[in-house]
Design a protein around this motif. Structure first.
Motif, PDB file in Angstrom:
ATOM      1  N   GLY A 191       0.872  -1.088  -0.067  1.00  0.00           N
ATOM      2  CA  GLY A 191      -0.050   0.004  -0.029  1.00  0.00           C
ATOM      3  C   GLY A 191       0.735   1.305  -0.138  1.00  0.00           C
ATOM      4  O   GLY A 191       2.083   1.249   0.067  1.00  0.00           O
ATOM      5  N   VAL A 192       0.287   2.340  -0.134  1.00  0.00           N
ATOM      6  CA  VAL A 192       0.884   3.632  -0.116  1.00  0.00           C
ATOM      7  C   VAL A 192       1.263   4.136   1.034  1.00  0.00           C
ATOM      8  O   VAL A 192       0.712   3.783   1.968  1.00  0.00           O
ATOM      9  N   HIS A 193       2.342   4.913   1.180  1.00  0.00           N
ATOM     10  CA  HIS A 193       2.829   5.807   2.165  1.00  0.00           C
ATOM     11  C   HIS A 193       2.250   7.082   2.122  1.00  0.00           C
ATOM     12  O   HIS A 193       2.426   8.074   1.066  1.00  0.00           O
ATOM     13  N   LEU A 194       1.347   7.651   3.038  1.00  0.00           N
ATOM     14  CA  LEU A 194       0.619   8.891   2.778  1.00  0.00           C
ATOM     15  C   LEU A 194       1.129  10.338   3.093  1.00  0.00           C
ATOM     16  O   LEU A 194       0.799  11.276   2.446  1.00  0.00           O
ATOM     17  N   SER A 195       2.356  10.075   3.878  1.00  0.00           N
ATOM     18  CA  SER A 195       3.195  11.384   4.090  1.00  0.00           C
ATOM     19  C   SER A 195       4.101  11.844   2.905  1.00  0.00           C
ATOM     20  O   SER A 195       5.158  11.025   2.937  1.00  0.00           O
ATOM     21  N   LEU A 196       3.860  12.710   2.339  1.00  0.00           N
ATOM     22  CA  LEU A 196       4.909  13.254   1.068  1.00  0.00           C
ATOM     23  C   LEU A 196       5.961  13.854   1.673  1.00  0.00           C
ATOM     24  O   LEU A 196       7.111  13.777   0.882  1.00  0.00           O
ATOM     25  N   ASP A 197       6.026  14.343   2.830  1.00  0.00           N
ATOM     26  CA  ASP A 197       7.370  15.065   3.483  1.00  0.00           C
ATOM     27  C   ASP A 197       8.180  14.341   4.493  1.00  0.00           C
ATOM     28  O   ASP A 197       8.877  14.596   5.149  1.00  0.00           O
ATOM     29  N   ASP A 198       7.961  12.785   4.372  1.00  0.00           N
ATOM     30  CA  ASP A 198       8.363  11.899   5.405  1.00  0.00           C
ATOM     31  C   ASP A 198       9.240  10.812   4.575  1.00  0.00           C
ATOM     32  O   ASP A 198       8.861   9.863   4.446  1.00  0.00           O
ATOM     33  N   GLU A 199      10.415  11.043   4.091  1.00  0.00           N
ATOM     34  CA  GLU A 199      11.257  10.343   3.240  1.00  0.00           C
ATOM     35  C   GLU A 199      11.505   9.194   4.089  1.00  0.00           C
ATOM     36  O   GLU A 199      11.964   7.849   3.797  1.00  0.00           O
ATOM     37  N   THR A 200      11.976   9.215   5.480  1.00  0.00           N
ATOM     38  CA  THR A 200      12.564   8.249   6.617  1.00  0.00           C
ATOM     39  C   THR A 200      11.321   7.336   6.660  1.00  0.00           C
ATOM     40  O   THR A 200      11.476   6.078   6.490  1.00  0.00           O
ATOM     41  N   GLY A 201      10.155   7.759   6.855  1.00  0.00           N
ATOM     42  CA  GLY A 201       8.967   6.949   6.957  1.00  0.00           C
ATOM     43  C   GLY A 201       8.788   6.233   5.884  1.00  0.00           C
ATOM     44  O   GLY A 201       8.394   4.913   5.998  1.00  0.00           O
ATOM     45  N   LEU A 202       8.892   6.613   4.590  1.00  0.00           N
ATOM     46  CA  LEU A 202       8.795   6.100   3.245  1.00  0.00           C
ATOM     47  C   LEU A 202       9.747   4.868   3.170  1.00  0.00           C
ATOM     48  O   LEU A 202       9.532   3.886   2.755  1.00  0.00           O
ATOM     49  N   LYS A 203      10.948   5.111   3.550  1.00  0.00           N
ATOM     50  CA  LYS A 203      12.122   4.277   3.291  1.00  0.00           C
ATOM     51  C   LYS A 203      11.853   3.195   4.359  1.00  0.00           C
ATOM     52  O   LYS A 203      12.167   2.089   3.863  1.00  0.00           O
ATOM     53  N   LEU A 204      11.398   3.291   5.479  1.00  0.00           N
ATOM     54  CA  LEU A 204      11.139   2.284   6.609  1.00  0.00           C
ATOM     55  C   LEU A 204       9.935   1.463   5.844  1.00  0.00           C
ATOM     56  O   LEU A 204       9.982   0.009   5.987  1.00  0.00           O
ATOM     57  N   SER A 205       8.995   1.866   5.455  1.00  0.00           N
ATOM     58  CA  SER A 205       7.847   1.175   4.793  1.00  0.00           C
ATOM     59  C   SER A 205       8.358   0.474   3.508  1.00  0.00           C
ATOM     60  O   SER A 205       7.771  -0.804   3.527  1.00  0.00           O
ATOM     61  N   CYS A 206       9.215   0.853   2.611  1.00  0.00           N
ATOM     62  CA  CYS A 206       9.636   0.307   1.399  1.00  0.00           C
ATOM     63  C   CYS A 206      10.345  -0.856   2.173  1.00  0.00           C
ATOM     64  O   CYS A 206      10.328  -2.064   1.678  1.00  0.00           O
ATOM     65  N   ILE A 207      11.285  -0.776   3.009  1.00  0.00           N
ATOM     66  CA  ILE A 207      12.086  -1.913   3.783  1.00  0.00           C
ATOM     67  C   ILE A 207      11.337  -3.187   4.216  1.00  0.00           C
ATOM     68  O   ILE A 207      11.453  -4.085   3.860  1.00  0.00           O
ATOM     69  N   GLN A 208      10.396  -2.530   5.089  1.00  0.00           N
ATOM     70  CA  GLN A 208       9.432  -3.687   5.732  1.00  0.00           C
ATOM     71  C   GLN A 208       8.845  -4.167   4.628  1.00  0.00           C
ATOM     72  O   GLN A 208       8.639  -5.424   4.821  1.00  0.00           O
ATOM     73  N   GLY A 209       8.171  -3.722   3.712  1.00  0.00           N
ATOM     74  CA  GLY A 209       7.368  -4.383   2.451  1.00  0.00           C
ATOM     75  C   GLY A 209       8.184  -5.257   1.676  1.00  0.00           C
ATOM     76  O   GLY A 209       7.800  -6.413   1.407  1.00  0.00           O
ATOM     77  N   ARG A 210       9.558  -4.952   1.619  1.00  0.00           N
ATOM     78  CA  ARG A 210      10.554  -5.514   0.646  1.00  0.00           C
ATOM     79  C   ARG A 210      10.663  -6.798   1.535  1.00  0.00           C
ATOM     80  O   ARG A 210      10.788  -8.146   0.960  1.00  0.00           O
ATOM     81  N   ASP A 211      11.024  -6.845   3.061  1.00  0.00           N
ATOM     82  CA  ASP A 211      11.578  -7.750   3.732  1.00  0.00           C
ATOM     83  C   ASP A 211      10.364  -8.719   3.959  1.00  0.00           C
ATOM     84  O   ASP A 211      10.469  -9.950   4.178  1.00  0.00           O
ATOM     85  N   MET A 212       9.199  -8.318   3.772  1.00  0.00           N
ATOM     86  CA  MET A 212       7.838  -9.420   4.015  1.00  0.00           C
ATOM     87  C   MET A 212       7.567  -9.930   2.601  1.00  0.00           C
ATOM     88  O   MET A 212       6.975 -10.870   2.801  1.00  0.00           O
ATOM     89  N   GLY A 213       8.236  -9.511   1.623  1.00  0.00           N
ATOM     90  CA  GLY A 213       7.914 -10.290   0.279  1.00  0.00           C
ATOM     91  C   GLY A 213       7.111  -9.616  -0.758  1.00  0.00           C
ATOM     92  O   GLY A 213       7.045 -10.128  -1.661  1.00  0.00           O
ATOM     93  N   PHE A 214       6.835  -8.317  -0.582  1.00  0.00           N
ATOM     94  CA  PHE A 214       6.006  -7.524  -1.747  1.00  0.00           C
ATOM     95  C   PHE A 214       6.987  -7.379  -2.877  1.00  0.00           C
ATOM     96  O   PHE A 214       8.239  -7.055  -2.802  1.00  0.00           O
ATOM     97  N   ASP A 215       6.478  -7.437  -3.996  1.00  0.00           N
ATOM     98  CA  ASP A 215       7.092  -6.889  -5.226  1.00  0.00           C
ATOM     99  C   ASP A 215       7.601  -5.652  -5.350  1.00  0.00           C
ATOM    100  O   ASP A 215       8.504  -5.236  -6.324  1.00  0.00           O
ATOM    101  N   GLY A 216       6.775  -4.760  -4.934  1.00  0.00           N
ATOM    102  CA  GLY A 216       6.980  -3.533  -5.012  1.00  0.00           C
ATOM    103  C   GLY A 216       6.036  -2.624  -4.187  1.00  0.00           C
ATOM    104  O   GLY A 216       5.246  -3.288  -3.570  1.00  0.00           O
ATOM    105  N   LYS A 217       5.913  -1.263  -4.273  1.00  0.00           N
ATOM    106  CA  LYS A 217       5.095  -0.504  -3.719  1.00  0.00           C
ATOM    107  C   LYS A 217       4.271   0.457  -4.422  1.00  0.00           C
ATOM    108  O   LYS A 217       4.651   1.218  -5.476  1.00  0.00           O
TER     109      LYS A 217
END
Length: 291
Positions: A191-217
Protein backbone atom coordinates in the motif's frame (compact mmCIF):
# COMPACT_ATOMS: atom_id res chain seq x y z
CA UNK A 1 -0.82 -18.38 -13.08
CA UNK A 2 2.95 -18.26 -12.62
CA UNK A 3 4.08 -14.68 -12.97
CA UNK A 4 6.96 -13.76 -15.26
CA UNK A 5 9.80 -11.62 -13.96
CA UNK A 6 8.66 -8.05 -14.55
CA UNK A 7 9.91 -5.20 -12.38
CA UNK A 8 7.12 -3.59 -10.42
CA UNK A 9 9.23 -1.84 -7.80
CA UNK A 10 7.39 1.46 -8.16
CA UNK A 11 3.70 1.62 -9.12
CA UNK A 12 2.46 5.20 -9.29
CA UNK A 13 -1.17 6.27 -9.07
CA UNK A 14 -2.00 8.95 -11.66
CA UNK A 15 -5.35 10.83 -11.56
CA UNK A 16 -7.21 10.42 -14.82
CA UNK A 17 -8.67 13.90 -14.59
CA UNK A 18 -5.23 15.55 -14.69
CA UNK A 19 -3.95 15.65 -18.27
CA UNK A 20 -0.67 17.29 -17.26
CA UNK A 21 0.04 14.49 -14.80
CA UNK A 22 -0.74 11.86 -17.44
CA UNK A 23 1.68 13.50 -19.85
CA UNK A 24 4.38 13.81 -17.19
CA UNK A 25 4.02 10.11 -16.41
CA UNK A 26 5.56 9.30 -19.79
CA UNK A 27 8.92 10.56 -18.56
CA UNK A 28 8.89 9.26 -14.98
CA UNK A 29 11.09 6.29 -13.94
CA UNK A 30 8.16 4.34 -12.46
CA UNK A 31 7.91 0.68 -13.46
CA UNK A 32 4.11 0.77 -13.62
CA UNK A 33 1.33 3.36 -13.65
CA UNK A 34 -2.18 3.06 -12.25
CA UNK A 35 -4.34 5.45 -14.28
CA UNK A 36 -7.10 6.16 -11.83
CA UNK A 37 -10.79 6.64 -12.48
CA UNK A 38 -11.90 5.87 -8.95
CA UNK A 39 -10.79 7.62 -5.75
CA UNK A 40 -8.70 10.32 -7.45
CA UNK A 41 -11.52 11.51 -9.73
CA UNK A 42 -14.61 13.48 -8.67
CA UNK A 43 -17.99 12.15 -9.87
CA UNK A 44 -18.52 15.03 -12.30
CA UNK A 45 -15.08 14.47 -13.87
CA UNK A 46 -15.18 10.71 -14.42
CA UNK A 47 -16.45 10.77 -18.01
CA UNK A 48 -13.84 13.30 -19.08
CA UNK A 49 -11.16 11.31 -17.23
CA UNK A 50 -11.94 8.28 -19.37
CA UNK A 51 -11.16 10.26 -22.50
CA UNK A 52 -7.97 11.63 -20.96
CA UNK A 53 -6.69 8.17 -20.08
CA UNK A 54 -7.66 6.67 -23.43
CA UNK A 55 -5.80 9.43 -25.26
CA UNK A 56 -2.73 8.92 -23.08
CA UNK A 57 -2.83 5.16 -23.70
CA UNK A 58 -2.97 5.71 -27.45
CA UNK A 59 0.23 7.74 -27.44
CA UNK A 60 1.81 5.22 -25.07
CA UNK A 61 3.91 5.23 -21.90
CA UNK A 62 7.05 3.60 -23.23
CA UNK A 63 8.29 0.70 -21.11
CA UNK A 64 5.91 1.64 -18.30
CA UNK A 65 3.11 -0.79 -17.58
CA UNK A 66 -0.27 0.96 -17.80
CA UNK A 67 -3.10 -0.23 -15.57
CA UNK A 68 -6.53 1.42 -15.49
CA UNK A 69 -8.31 1.45 -12.15
CA UNK A 70 -12.00 1.48 -12.98
CA UNK A 71 -14.86 2.24 -10.65
CA UNK A 72 -16.61 -0.72 -9.04
CA UNK A 73 -19.05 -2.54 -11.31
CA UNK A 74 -21.79 -1.80 -8.77
CA UNK A 75 -21.36 1.96 -9.25
CA UNK A 76 -22.87 4.22 -11.89
CA UNK A 77 -19.62 4.25 -13.87
CA UNK A 78 -18.05 0.81 -13.50
CA UNK A 79 -19.66 -1.08 -16.39
CA UNK A 80 -19.04 1.81 -18.77
CA UNK A 81 -15.45 2.13 -17.57
CA UNK A 82 -14.79 -1.50 -18.36
CA UNK A 83 -16.42 -1.30 -21.79
CA UNK A 84 -14.45 1.87 -22.56
CA UNK A 85 -11.07 0.25 -21.87
CA UNK A 86 -11.67 -3.41 -22.76
CA UNK A 87 -10.12 -2.89 -26.20
CA UNK A 88 -7.64 -0.19 -25.25
CA UNK A 89 -3.86 -0.39 -24.97
CA UNK A 90 -4.06 -0.83 -21.19
CA UNK A 91 -2.04 -3.74 -19.86
CA UNK A 92 -4.52 -4.52 -17.09
CA UNK A 93 -7.76 -3.48 -15.43
CA UNK A 94 -7.58 -2.81 -11.68
CA UNK A 95 -10.82 -3.61 -9.90
CA UNK A 96 -11.40 -1.75 -6.60
CA UNK A 97 -12.69 -3.23 -3.36
CA UNK A 98 -12.61 -6.87 -4.41
CA UNK A 99 -14.21 -9.05 -1.76
CA UNK A 100 -14.99 -12.27 -3.62
CA UNK A 101 -14.00 -14.47 -6.52
CA UNK A 102 -17.34 -13.59 -8.10
CA UNK A 103 -16.20 -10.02 -8.78
CA UNK A 104 -13.06 -11.23 -10.54
CA UNK A 105 -15.02 -13.79 -12.54
CA UNK A 106 -17.54 -11.16 -13.60
CA UNK A 107 -14.81 -8.88 -14.96
CA UNK A 108 -13.13 -11.81 -16.73
CA UNK A 109 -16.43 -12.81 -18.35
CA UNK A 110 -17.16 -9.26 -19.46
CA UNK A 111 -13.68 -8.83 -20.93
CA UNK A 112 -14.17 -11.99 -22.94
CA UNK A 113 -17.61 -10.84 -24.07
CA UNK A 114 -16.14 -7.49 -25.09
CA UNK A 115 -13.40 -9.24 -27.10
CA UNK A 116 -10.62 -7.75 -25.02
CA UNK A 117 -7.07 -8.68 -26.05
CA UNK A 118 -5.87 -11.95 -24.57
CA UNK A 119 -2.92 -10.07 -23.08
CA UNK A 120 -5.11 -7.85 -20.90
CA UNK A 121 -4.94 -8.89 -17.25
CA UNK A 122 -6.95 -8.22 -14.10
CA UNK A 123 -5.56 -6.71 -10.90
CA UNK A 124 -7.52 -6.75 -7.64
CA UNK A 125 -7.54 -4.15 -4.88
CA UNK A 126 -7.44 -5.75 -1.42
CA UNK A 127 -8.67 -3.01 0.88
CA UNK A 128 -11.44 -4.24 3.18
CA UNK A 129 -11.64 -6.63 6.14
CA UNK A 130 -13.85 -9.01 4.15
CA UNK A 131 -11.24 -9.13 1.37
CA UNK A 132 -8.66 -10.39 3.85
CA UNK A 133 -10.93 -13.25 4.91
CA UNK A 134 -11.53 -14.10 1.21
CA UNK A 135 -7.91 -13.90 0.01
CA UNK A 136 -7.53 -17.51 -1.08
CA UNK A 137 -10.82 -17.40 -2.96
CA UNK A 138 -9.84 -14.17 -4.70
CA UNK A 139 -6.25 -15.18 -5.50
CA UNK A 140 -7.37 -18.43 -7.14
CA UNK A 141 -10.38 -16.95 -8.96
CA UNK A 142 -9.24 -16.85 -12.60
CA UNK A 143 -6.11 -17.23 -14.77
CA UNK A 144 -6.39 -13.60 -15.90
CA UNK A 145 -5.80 -12.38 -12.36
CA UNK A 146 -2.22 -11.16 -12.20
CA UNK A 147 -1.77 -8.99 -9.11
CA UNK A 148 -3.09 -8.14 -5.67
CA UNK A 149 -2.82 -4.46 -4.74
CA UNK A 150 -3.08 -3.52 -1.07
CA UNK A 151 -5.29 -0.55 -0.29
CA UNK A 152 -4.06 0.06 3.23
CA UNK A 153 -5.66 3.49 3.62
CA UNK A 154 -9.17 2.13 3.15
CA UNK A 155 -8.34 -0.90 5.25
CA UNK A 156 -7.14 1.18 8.20
CA UNK A 157 -10.32 3.28 7.94
CA UNK A 158 -12.55 0.21 7.98
CA UNK A 159 -10.64 -1.26 10.91
CA UNK A 160 -11.15 1.96 12.92
CA UNK A 161 -7.39 1.76 13.41
CA UNK A 162 -4.63 4.36 13.26
CA UNK A 163 -1.63 4.62 10.96
CA UNK A 164 1.51 3.82 12.96
CA UNK A 165 5.18 3.99 11.88
CA UNK A 166 5.65 0.21 12.10
CA UNK A 167 2.22 -0.48 10.53
CA UNK A 168 1.25 -2.92 13.24
CA UNK A 169 -2.40 -2.17 12.43
CA UNK A 170 -2.07 -3.86 9.01
CA UNK A 171 0.62 -6.50 9.66
CA UNK A 172 -1.80 -9.42 9.59
CA UNK A 173 -3.45 -8.27 6.37
CA UNK A 174 -0.10 -7.59 4.70
CA UNK A 175 1.30 -11.00 5.57
CA UNK A 176 -1.81 -12.88 4.53
CA UNK A 177 -1.85 -11.03 1.20
CA UNK A 178 1.74 -12.02 0.45
CA UNK A 179 0.95 -15.62 1.39
CA UNK A 180 -2.07 -15.71 -0.94
CA UNK A 181 -0.13 -14.15 -3.80
CA UNK A 182 2.77 -16.57 -3.48
CA UNK A 183 0.45 -19.55 -3.16
CA UNK A 184 -1.15 -18.74 -6.52
CA UNK A 185 1.75 -17.20 -8.43
CA UNK A 186 0.56 -13.59 -8.34
CA UNK A 187 2.36 -10.29 -8.05
CA UNK A 188 1.62 -8.47 -4.78
CA UNK A 189 2.03 -4.73 -4.23
CA UNK A 190 2.27 -2.90 -0.93
CA UNK A 191 0.00 0.00 0.00
CA UNK A 192 0.87 3.69 -0.26
CA UNK A 193 2.80 5.85 2.19
CA UNK A 194 0.60 8.89 2.74
CA UNK A 195 3.11 11.42 4.13
CA UNK A 196 4.77 13.21 1.22
CA UNK A 197 7.36 15.00 3.38
CA UNK A 198 8.39 11.91 5.35
CA UNK A 199 11.25 10.30 3.43
CA UNK A 200 12.42 8.40 6.50
CA UNK A 201 8.98 6.88 6.99
CA UNK A 202 8.73 6.01 3.30
CA UNK A 203 12.12 4.29 3.42
CA UNK A 204 11.17 2.25 6.48
CA UNK A 205 7.85 1.30 4.89
CA UNK A 206 9.59 0.19 1.67
CA UNK A 207 12.18 -1.85 3.56
CA UNK A 208 9.45 -3.48 5.62
CA UNK A 209 7.40 -4.30 2.54
CA UNK A 210 10.40 -5.70 0.70
CA UNK A 211 11.41 -7.83 3.67
CA UNK A 212 7.85 -9.18 3.94
CA UNK A 213 7.96 -10.33 0.32
CA UNK A 214 6.13 -7.62 -1.64
CA UNK A 215 7.20 -7.12 -5.25
CA UNK A 216 6.94 -3.35 -5.05
CA UNK A 217 5.09 -0.40 -3.59
CA UNK A 218 2.19 1.70 -4.78
CA UNK A 219 3.00 5.42 -4.69
CA UNK A 220 1.11 8.69 -4.69
CA UNK A 221 3.84 11.12 -5.79
CA UNK A 222 6.70 11.04 -8.32
CA UNK A 223 9.15 12.02 -5.58
CA UNK A 224 8.63 8.57 -4.04
CA UNK A 225 9.71 6.62 -7.14
CA UNK A 226 13.49 6.68 -6.72
CA UNK A 227 13.43 5.29 -3.20
CA UNK A 228 11.00 2.51 -4.11
CA UNK A 229 13.12 1.56 -7.13
CA UNK A 230 16.24 1.43 -5.00
CA UNK A 231 14.82 -0.63 -2.15
CA UNK A 232 12.72 -3.10 -4.14
CA UNK A 233 15.46 -3.66 -6.70
CA UNK A 234 18.42 -5.99 -6.00
CA UNK A 235 21.47 -4.14 -4.67
CA UNK A 236 24.92 -4.74 -6.22
CA UNK A 237 25.81 -6.71 -3.08
CA UNK A 238 22.73 -8.93 -3.45
CA UNK A 239 23.52 -9.55 -7.11
CA UNK A 240 27.11 -10.51 -6.34
CA UNK A 241 26.02 -12.82 -3.51
CA UNK A 242 23.49 -14.51 -5.80
CA UNK A 243 26.17 -15.08 -8.42
CA UNK A 244 28.55 -16.48 -5.82
CA UNK A 245 25.89 -18.78 -4.40
CA UNK A 246 25.20 -20.27 -7.80
CA UNK A 247 28.89 -20.69 -8.56
CA UNK A 248 29.57 -22.37 -5.21
CA UNK A 249 26.59 -24.69 -5.57
CA UNK A 250 27.48 -25.65 -9.13
CA UNK A 251 31.03 -26.45 -8.00
CA UNK A 252 29.69 -28.58 -5.16
CA UNK A 253 27.37 -30.51 -7.46
CA UNK A 254 30.18 -31.18 -9.92
CA UNK A 255 32.30 -32.55 -7.09
CA UNK A 256 29.53 -34.92 -6.07
CA UNK A 257 28.23 -33.00 -3.05
CA UNK A 258 24.56 -32.09 -2.67
CA UNK A 259 25.15 -28.92 -0.70
CA UNK A 260 27.70 -26.12 -0.60
CA UNK A 261 29.02 -23.71 2.01
CA UNK A 262 29.74 -20.07 1.24
CA UNK A 263 31.06 -17.65 3.86
CA UNK A 264 30.07 -20.10 6.56
CA UNK A 265 26.48 -20.44 5.32
CA UNK A 266 24.87 -23.59 4.00
CA UNK A 267 23.62 -23.40 0.40
CA UNK A 268 20.90 -25.73 -0.82
CA UNK A 269 18.69 -25.89 -3.91
CA UNK A 270 16.13 -23.53 -2.33
CA UNK A 271 18.80 -20.84 -2.03
CA UNK A 272 19.70 -21.29 -5.69
CA UNK A 273 16.11 -20.83 -6.77
CA UNK A 274 16.00 -17.51 -4.94
CA UNK A 275 19.40 -16.49 -6.32
CA UNK A 276 18.18 -17.12 -9.86
CA UNK A 277 15.06 -15.04 -9.17
CA UNK A 278 17.23 -12.14 -7.97
CA UNK A 279 19.46 -12.31 -11.04
CA UNK A 280 16.46 -12.51 -13.38
CA UNK A 281 14.96 -9.42 -11.74
CA UNK A 282 18.28 -7.58 -11.95
CA UNK A 283 18.56 -8.46 -15.64
CA UNK A 284 15.01 -7.26 -16.35
CA UNK A 285 15.75 -3.95 -14.60
CA UNK A 286 19.01 -3.56 -16.54
CA UNK A 287 17.26 -4.14 -19.85
CA UNK A 288 14.59 -1.60 -18.88
CA UNK A 289 17.15 1.00 -17.84
CA UNK A 290 18.90 0.70 -21.19
CA UNK A 291 15.64 1.30 -22.99
Amino acid sequence: MNQSIRPRRSVLYMPGANTRALEKAKSLPADSLILDLEDAVAPNAKVAARENILSALESGFGYREAVVRINGLNTAWGQSDLAFFANSKADAILLPKVESATQVLEVAALLQKMNAPSTMRIWAMIETPLAIFKLEEIASAHPLLEALVLGTSDLVKDLHARHTPDRIETQTALSLSVLAARAYGLCVLDGVHLSLDDETGLKLSCIQGRDMGFDGKTLIHPNQIALANEIFGPSPEEILEAQNRIAAYDAAIQSGAGIAVLNGKLIEELHIQDAKRILALAKAISVRDKS
